[in-house]
Design an enzyme around this catalytic site. Sequence first.
Site, PDB file in Angstrom:
ATOM      1  N   GLY A  17       0.826  -1.086  -0.242  1.00 29.29           N
ATOM      2  CA  GLY A  17       0.323  -0.387  -0.238  1.00 29.29           C
ATOM      3  C   GLY A  17       0.757   1.464   0.098  1.00 29.29           C
ATOM      4  O   GLY A  17       2.074   1.169  -0.308  1.00 29.29           O
ATOM      5  N   GLU A  81      -9.256  -1.741   0.940  1.00 33.03           N
ATOM      6  CA  GLU A  81      -8.336  -1.533   1.215  1.00 33.03           C
ATOM      7  C   GLU A  81      -8.975  -2.431   2.610  1.00 33.03           C
ATOM      8  O   GLU A  81     -10.018  -1.894   2.427  1.00 33.03           O
ATOM      9  CB  GLU A  81      -8.036  -0.737   2.262  1.00 33.03           C
ATOM     10  CG  GLU A  81      -6.771   0.266   1.241  1.00 33.03           C
ATOM     11  CD  GLU A  81      -6.107   1.545   1.567  1.00 33.03           C
ATOM     12  OE1 GLU A  81      -5.347   0.880   3.508  1.00 33.03           O
ATOM     13  OE2 GLU A  81      -5.483   2.771   1.688  1.00 33.03           O
ATOM     14  N   LYS A 109     -14.417  10.387   5.827  1.00 31.57           N
ATOM     15  CA  LYS A 109     -14.894  11.032   6.969  1.00 31.57           C
ATOM     16  C   LYS A 109     -13.598  11.684   7.504  1.00 31.57           C
ATOM     17  O   LYS A 109     -12.458  11.301   7.280  1.00 31.57           O
ATOM     18  CB  LYS A 109     -15.404  10.640   8.639  1.00 31.57           C
ATOM     19  CG  LYS A 109     -16.959  10.955   8.221  1.00 31.57           C
ATOM     20  CD  LYS A 109     -17.121  10.658   9.435  1.00 31.57           C
ATOM     21  CE  LYS A 109     -17.797   9.549  10.375  1.00 31.57           C
ATOM     22  NZ  LYS A 109     -18.413   9.543  11.128  1.00 31.57           N
TER      23      LYS A 109
HETATM   24  P1  ADP Z   1       0.778  -1.547   3.517  1.00 35.67           P
HETATM   25  O1  ADP Z   1       1.120   0.276   3.531  1.00 35.67           O
HETATM   26  O2  ADP Z   1       1.484  -2.401   2.431  1.00 35.67           O
HETATM   27  O3  ADP Z   1      -1.327  -1.663   3.105  1.00 35.67           O
HETATM   28  P2  ADP Z   1      -1.004  -2.153   5.441  1.00 35.67           P
HETATM   29  O4  ADP Z   1       0.292  -1.424   7.387  1.00 35.67           O
HETATM   30  O5  ADP Z   1      -1.938  -1.338   5.366  1.00 35.67           O
HETATM   31  O6  ADP Z   1       0.986  -1.541   4.867  1.00 35.67           O
HETATM   32  O7  ADP Z   1      -0.468  -3.123   5.975  1.00 35.67           O
HETATM   33  C1  ADP Z   1      -0.910  -4.114   5.204  1.00 35.67           C
HETATM   34  C2  ADP Z   1      -0.981  -5.746   5.213  1.00 35.67           C
HETATM   35  O8  ADP Z   1      -0.539  -6.266   6.890  1.00 35.67           O
HETATM   36  C3  ADP Z   1      -1.254  -6.629   4.596  1.00 35.67           C
HETATM   37  O9  ADP Z   1      -1.153  -6.339   3.169  1.00 35.67           O
HETATM   38  C4  ADP Z   1      -0.955  -7.467   5.070  1.00 35.67           C
HETATM   39  O10 ADP Z   1       0.330  -8.602   4.852  1.00 35.67           O
HETATM   40  C5  ADP Z   1      -0.511  -7.481   6.365  1.00 35.67           C
HETATM   41  N1  ADP Z   1      -1.440  -8.453   7.445  1.00 35.67           N
HETATM   42  C6  ADP Z   1      -1.799  -8.807   8.821  1.00 35.67           C
HETATM   43  N2  ADP Z   1      -2.846  -9.227   9.493  1.00 35.67           N
HETATM   44  C7  ADP Z   1      -3.392  -8.595   8.621  1.00 35.67           C
HETATM   45  C8  ADP Z   1      -5.405  -7.892   8.377  1.00 35.67           C
HETATM   46  N3  ADP Z   1      -5.896  -8.766  10.359  1.00 35.67           N
HETATM   47  N4  ADP Z   1      -5.624  -7.418   7.766  1.00 35.67           N
HETATM   48  C9  ADP Z   1      -5.293  -7.143   6.541  1.00 35.67           C
HETATM   49  N5  ADP Z   1      -4.153  -7.218   6.377  1.00 35.67           N
HETATM   50  C10 ADP Z   1      -2.604  -7.468   7.256  1.00 35.67           C
HETATM   51 MG    MG Z   2      -2.669  -0.912   3.597  1.00 34.83          MG
END
Ligand code: ADP
Ligand code: MG
Length: 157
Positions: A17, A81, A109
């Site tokens: 992301g 997301e 929001k």
């Molecule tokens: P990014 O900016 O890369 O999306 P995030 O901080 O949003 O980073 O973390 C997302 C990643 O965390 C997901 O791609 C997945 O691999 C991991 N992850 C671990 N636990 C969860 C969860 N409960 N729900 C969603 N993603 C999770």
């Molecule tokens: Mg993310």
Amino acid sequence: GAMKHLPYFCRGEVVKGFGRGSKELGIPTANFSEQVVESFPSDIPTGIYYGWACVGNGDVHKMVLSIGWNPFYKNIKKSVETHIIHTFKEDFYGEILSIIITGYIRPEKNFDSLDALILAIQEDIEEAKRQLDLPEHLKFKEDNFFHRPEGKIVNNR
Ligand code: ADP
Ligand code: MG
């Protein structure tokens, strides 16, 4: 606006992301690729949704999902997301995430503080958990869309 598109079935790869630190807030969000986002109906409203999610051939869990504006593309493209309401042992970048969106909570929001944002998300999660226990939403947990042996990538079947 949102309801006419629901339930919405979607399957695609989890990509990196924007590094907004969702995980640091305790609410990691698995991002879909731009290609998958592009396949969403263009008139689906941005906001917070809920439904069911499954990583690879894993178990089906409750989820909350945000359809928002993608900062990489100057907020002209959407991002999708998924926060899965489950504690995973490891990250699952590159894996196939299957989701069924069954309900809508609220529009996007702006929040005055990080605390207010986190509180709102926690409320969204509680609302999603309650709603998903109702028969009209619960029934999708067992949908054939999850756990197809061939794991074919399709959108909205
Ligand atoms: P990014 O900016 O890369 O999306 P995030 O901080 O949003 O980073 O973390 C997302 C990643 O965390 C997901 O791609 C997945 O691999 C991991 N992850 C671990 N636990 C969860 C969860 N409960 N729900 C969603 N993603 C999770
Ligand atoms: Mg993310």
